[in-house]
Write a protein that holds these residues in place. Structure first.
Motif: not given
Length: 361
Positions: A36-45, A60-72
């Protein structure tokens, strides 16, 4: 018995988080599945690039916490900056436990041992969520953390009588890159009449009181109700440059503070911090045993004991390695916290944690 591989999400890629990613990658019994990242420029890196590893990890980094929770994931290693958003961060951590995910976090540090801090509602929420989902939350690091909870409690096992335990950080913060902490929280570089956040009455008890009270709990010691705070701030004698803030002569340049747990008015457990921004400042204050800083544990009693712990980065100074040891205390605790009883878990209640699997191959 071979430990199961735990699926882990790294929550942030800042000064601590980048080292957590490297540490997760280094342990064969952990699998990095999300970042998880908070900086938009880091998303997808790629996580490996964000961690400075010069190679891809395929995550790949994301700012979508629901997507990360879904990884269980089995655990989240949470290293996001929280000093300026404590209660929002508590809500974040509680939500993770509510989702059934174990969490090891570097903050808010008051959750290391939040006894008598007026946070019972938050502790109850963590414990209720843990009871419902089986997940645990553990907050730790190096200070507050291992250097002043696990290390002194372990050292106390050598004592016949303990009159006082003093745990200290003695450090030069000139290479510590945390501008918010240095300027807004400590007040370095501000006029001496300015009272920064840390020096407001009761804040030290909130931030470092958990250290004192966890040691007391580990030693079965009942302290007087109120902890004692002492602060000595001094101006810089000359213009001083640090990586976080420039400090003009006459503005705040160094500080020593103590939080004391007393019994019938007698200090029994003392948290002592000596923070300089120039090694030449206040030579009469306690000095590190070597290099730019150290953690010190002193037991007065029978026998008299002193332990000095210092660290230094392979390619950097003690403030770089400070970020590494903070990150690795969390990463190496993942398995113990996943196996712990649900709810809030204190350092004194965890088993021995080691750097299992990290010896260079």
């Amino acid at each position: 018995m071979t430990a199961p591989v735990r699926r882990v999400v790294a929550w942030s890629t800042g000064t601590v988080g980048r080292h957590a990613i490297a540490g997760i990658d280094a342990r064969p019994d952990l699998e990095l599945v999300g970042v998880w990242v908070s900086t938009p420029e880091k998303v997808g890196q790629d996580a490996g690039r964000l961690a400075g590893l010069d190679r891809d990890l395929g995550v790949l980094a994301t700012d979508d916490k629901e997507a990360l929770f879904a990884l269980q994931p089995d655990c989240i290693v949470h290293t996001a900056m929280v000093d300026d958003r404590i209660f929002e961060a508590l809500d974040d951590l509680i939500e993770m436990v509510e989702r059934g995910i174990n969490v090891v976090s570097s903050g808010p540090v008051l959750m290391c041992f939040p006894e008598k801090l007026g946070l019972d509602a938050y502790v109850d929420r963590v414990n209720s969520a843990g009871a419902a989902t089986g997940a645990s939350l553990h907050v730790n690091g190096i200070d507050p953390g291992w250097a002043n909870d696990v290390l002194p409690l372990s050292a106390s096992s050598l004592a016949q009588r303990i009159d006082e335990i003093r745990v200290s950080e003695i450090a030069d913060y000139s290479t510590y890159y945390q501008p918010v902490v240095m300027r807004e929280i400590y007040g370095f570089g501000e006029p001496m009449e300015h009272v920064a956040m840390l020096w407001q009455p009761g804040i030290l008890t909130t931030a470092w009181g958990p250290v004192v009270r966890q040691l007391a709990a580990g030693l079965d010691l009942e302290l007087d109700p109120d902890l004692v705070e002492e602060v000595e701030r001094v101006p810089a004698e000359r213009d001083t440059h640090t990586v976080s803030v420039d400090i003009a002569a006459g503005t705040m340049g160094a500080v020593r503070f103590q939080v004391k747990g007393t019994v019938a008015g007698v200090p029994r457990i003392v948290l002592d911090h000596v923070t300089r921004t120039d090694p030449a400042q206040m030579p009469d204050w306690p000095q590190p045993s070597g290099g730019d800083g150290c953690y010190r544990v002193e037991l007065t009693g029978e026998p008299m004991m002193r332990f000095d712990f210092s660290h230094h980065g392979e390619h950097g100074d003690h403030n770089v390695s400070g970020m590494i040891v903070t990150a690795m205390r969390l990463v190496n605790a993942v398995h113990a916290v996943c196996d712990a009883s649900p709810g809030l878990v204190a350092a004194k209640d965890l088993p021995l944690i080691t750097g299992r699997g990290l010896v260079a191959r």
